[in-house]
Structure formats: C-alpha cells, structure tokens
Write an enzyme that holds these catalytic residues in place. Structure first.
Site, PDB file in Angstrom:
ATOM      1  N   THR A 190       0.833  -1.207   0.000  1.00 57.17           N
ATOM      2  CA  THR A 190       0.000   0.000   0.000  1.00 57.17           C
ATOM      3  C   THR A 190       0.863   1.250   0.000  1.00 57.17           C
ATOM      4  OG1 THR A 190      -1.777  -1.146   1.186  1.00 57.17           O
ATOM      5  CG2 THR A 190      -1.794   1.261   1.243  1.00 57.17           C
ATOM      6  N   TRP A 230       2.476   1.600  -3.393  1.00 57.09           N
ATOM      7  CA  TRP A 230       1.511   2.026  -4.409  1.00 57.09           C
ATOM      8  C   TRP A 230       1.406   3.550  -4.437  1.00 57.09           C
ATOM      9  CZ3 TRP A 230      -2.922   4.941  -4.476  1.00 57.09           C
ATOM     10  CH2 TRP A 230      -3.731   4.843  -5.613  1.00 57.09           C
ATOM     11  N   HIS A 231       1.523   4.177  -3.274  1.00 61.94           N
ATOM     12  CA  HIS A 231       1.326   5.620  -3.198  1.00 61.94           C
ATOM     13  C   HIS A 231       2.499   6.421  -3.761  1.00 61.94           C
ATOM     14  CE1 HIS A 231      -2.055   4.687  -0.498  1.00 61.94           C
ATOM     15  NE2 HIS A 231      -2.492   5.888  -0.814  1.00 61.94           N
ATOM     16  N   GLY A 232       3.660   5.844  -3.849  1.00 62.18           N
ATOM     17  CA  GLY A 232       4.787   6.602  -4.383  1.00 62.18           C
ATOM     18  C   GLY A 232       6.049   5.787  -4.447  1.00 62.18           C
TER      19      GLY A 232
END
Length: 459
Positions: A314, A317-319
């Site tokens: 997670t 996924w964000h960066g």
C-alpha cells in the site's frame, strides 16, 4: 487535464455533456470512449498508447480465460496478464527508485534511469487487474464488447484519481444506465462540493504546510503542529474532493461510483480510519492480496505477515520512495498493535480520547508521506517535540479561520444540520445559490492563477 482547471470546467465538460445527451443508446459509449481518450491525451498524448495497450492486453486475457476448459490454462493466462500489468507499472513507476537505491548502495556501475510517470497508471492498472482476476474467479463474465471495456478502463471521471471502480460493479451500467434530472442535479451538487474542497480549502491549506516544511526549525514547534494539521486537512480535501467530483461526474453520465471517503478523521482507531479512507484501495488490497494470502486464517504469525505485506505494498503504491514504504510499514505496525495488543485497552477509552489518539497518529503518518525523504521527516518530527519558538503566533492566527472551516467540514456536522431542514422550495433555492456561489468563488480562484497543485502525478 484536471477537474480543477478552466479548460475542463468551461470547455471539455460542457462539450461532453452536450454531445452525450444528444446521443442515445450504444452511441453514448462510443462518444464516451472518444471523450476519455481526448481527456487523457490532453496532458500525455504519448502515454495514451500505453493505456490502449493495457486495455487490449486485459480485454484479450479475460476473453481467453473464459474460453479455456482447464483450470491450468486459465491460471497461465491470468499469471501472464498480471505479470504484464505489474511489469508496466513497475517500469514506469519504480525503475528510478530501484536504480537510485542500487547506486546509493555502492553499485555505481548501475546507470541512473529517470522514467516519466504516466498519470493515473496505478488506478487504471489496478482496475484492469481486478477485472481479469474477477473473470478468472468467475465473479463476472468477460465482456465481448471492446468499446464498453475500453470506456470502462479509460472512464475520465475516475481515470486519474479514482475511486478504483471494479468492472463487476458497473457492468450493467456500461450496457444500460439511466439518467434523470434529479440524478443529474445531485451529480452537479456533488461535483461542486468536491471542487470547493479542492480549490477553496485544499489549495489554501497546503500553503501553510509548505511554508513550515521548508524550514521547520525556523518555524518552531507551534507552527510545526499547525503545519502538520494543515497538511492533514489538505490531503483529505484534495483527495476526497477529487473523489466527490468523480462521483458527481459519474452521476451526470448515469454511473454510480462507490463512496471513497467516509469522514475518516472521525475514526476512533487506526483500523476504523482505514475503513473510511480511500475505501476503494483498501478493499482492493483486502480482496486481491490479503485474503488470497490467507487473511487472518492460519494463526497470528501468518496474519501479521499478510498484514505487513499488504501495508508495505500500500505504501509503495502511493509513491516510488522509501518514505512511502515506511509509511505503509508504520500503518502495518499500528494495525498489528491494535489487533493483537491494544484492542481491549483502546475499546475501554472514551470515544473522544480514541478519536484524538487516531488523529494524532494519522497526522504524524502524513509527515512521512509528505516529506521528500527520511531526513526531512525526522527534522520535522524533532521540531514537534523540541518546544522551540519561531513563527509569530499572530501570523499563525491568520490561518485560524480556514483551519476551523476545514476542521468542521471534515466532520458530518454541517451535513447533519443541513439535512435537518425540511425539503421545500426554499431549500432547493438555497442549495442552488450555495452551489452557484461556490462555483463562482472557485472560478475566481482559478482565473487569478491561485496555487493549484496536482497531487496525483505521483500515482
């Protein structure tokens, strides 16, 4: 093209709505696909080909899976499709992180590679993978209509910022959806509310964060806490505002998208927070990663492993940065503590204390999320507890009004008070007047060239 821009508000959107409502039946999907492609090509014409390739691969994979008679062949096609999706996502999003990490570890012979990140690739890749996996699991049928599938993957209301919409949830709407004046009106209101959150609140609040984060030691402890609070509100109104706009646009076109944010800052635990924040992403990882890994079955050890895998992914996924990985690790640890150590203790606390505990931990997490690296995050967190002076309290008072508005708007208080008003012609007039006023204020802000950052380039 982004929703909070003049070309979108006064050129693209009116043209799309006019063309869409002049057409009937299946012609609407052809027109919608064309509008989607123009929307994406406006900002990144080269990467339009990448999105089209993703559409072709996943459309073909789902059709092939459904045609196979043996589970083994279906599994081989599924693995190939998922591998291709992850390879594209990995190359464009994480190549720079991998090469920079290797070079910093002493492998200087590894070339430094910088790959431009296609906007929205994380969102449409996850949608495409969920479709192929659902077909493999038998939870939906593979569509034979390429235009319908292409329109679904490239659907402009949620293409660049979500929510992550699963095909099985909109399959019927792709072939037959209803439009009405009340639904269209609700969509307009929802869009304007989201636009106001983005332009009038998020874009202003982030300025305080950036001022303080530029030199937290000079700003001092009080300013650091205010800056962290400002970013906490900013990211909610920025991301939540875009989700509201997406739901509003979807309703105008006859689609029903899921709620992506449910007043997350009212949560009374970290577990509750992630039931309310970016719901479509949390449920995606739950259904396609956590549960297939075994979920909470198999004892505490395997449950802990599965949770940590999900939250490291997670974060990633964000960066493409180790601060994002740590941010995911941070939440994984907190969730494990709540699940296995603190559950009974937290449950006994007064709700106000539980909410405060959650809010502080979430705000600290945003420091890791927003900082460019660990060193910057560490400096900021140090100032939070250093007790140093700095920025004048009088200067900070200037941010108090928008902070209070943001704090109230992040709770259901205003909505509850408004919904207590009886339905009447006066209420309808007031709603229309408020929406029009908000639209005028947002337009004025955009015309003046006010700060309008686009958070989703990193996704």
């Amino acid at each position: 093209m982004v929703f909070s821009s003049l070309p979108f508000l006064f050129l693209f959107l009116p043209a799309v709505l006019l063309g869409y409502y002049l057409l009937r039946g299946r012609a609407r999907n052809y027109f919608l696909l064309l509008a989607n492609l123009i929307f994406y090509a406006y900002g990144e014409p080269v990467y339009l080909l990448l999105m089209l390739a993703s559409i072709l691969v996943n459309y073909g994979a789902a059709v092939l899976i459904e045609r196979q008679r043996t589970q083994r062949r279906k599994r081989i096609i599924l693995i190939a499709a998922v591998a291709l999706n992850l390879a594209a996502l990995g190359w464009f999003k994480y190549t720079g992180l991998v090469t920079d990490t290797l070079r910093s570890a002493g492998l200087t012979f590894v070339p430094s590679v910088s790959v431009a990140l296609p906007i929205g690739i994380s969102f449409y890749t996850f949608q495409a993978m969920s479709y192929v996996i659902d077909v493999y699991w038998g939870q939906c049928r593979a569509t034979k209509n390429f235009v319908d599938f292409a329109a679904y993957i490239s659907l402009f209301p949620q293409l660049i910022a979500g929510p992550i919409v699963r095909y099985r949830d909109v399959a019927d709407q792709l072939t037959q959806r209803s439009t009405s004046l009340p639904r269209f009106s609700w969509g307009v209101r929802m869009f304007v509310i989201g636009l106001a959150k983005k332009v009038l609140l998020a874009n202003q609040l982030v300025l305080l964060w950036e001022t303080v984060a530029a030199d937290p030691h000079a700003a001092g402890t009080l300013a650091a806490w205010c800056g962290m609070a400002a970013y906490t509100l900013h990211i909610y109104f920025d991301f939540g505002g875009y989700s509201d706009m997406a739901r509003g646009l979807g309703a105008m076109l006859g689609f029903d998208f899921c709620i992506n944010f449910d007043y997350p800052y009212c949560a009374d635990s970290i577990t509750d927070f992630w039931r309310r924040w970016h719901i479509s992403l949390s449920s995606w990882f739950r259904d396609y990663v956590y549960i297939p890994l075994g979920g909470s079955r198999g004892g505490k050890g395997k449950t802990a492993r599965n949770l940590m895998v999900v939250w490291m992914l997670t974060g990633l996924w964000h960066g493409a940065g180790w601060n994002f990985v740590f941010w995911g690790f941070y939440y994984g640890v907190l969730l494990l503590l709540e699940k296995f150590v603190l559950k009974d203790f937290i449950a006994k606390l007064p709700q106000t204390i539980r909410q405060l505990y959650t809010l502080v931990l979430v705000a600290v997490g945003w420091v890791f999320f927003a900082s460019p690296d660990f060193a910057a995050a560490g400096r900021y967190l140090q100032v939070l507890v250093s007790g140093t002076g700095g920025m004048s309290p009088l200067r900070l008072l200037g941010w108090l009004p928008i902070g209070l508005v943001g704090a109230v708007a992040s709770t259901p208080l205003a909505a509850k008070l408004w919904n207590k008003r009886p339905n009447s012609n006066l209420r309808a007039v007031l709603e229309a007047a408020l929406c029009l006023s908000a639209l005028v204020l947002c337009t004025a802000g955009l015309v003046s060239g006010s700060y309008n950052p686009f958070l989703y380039f990193r996704f």
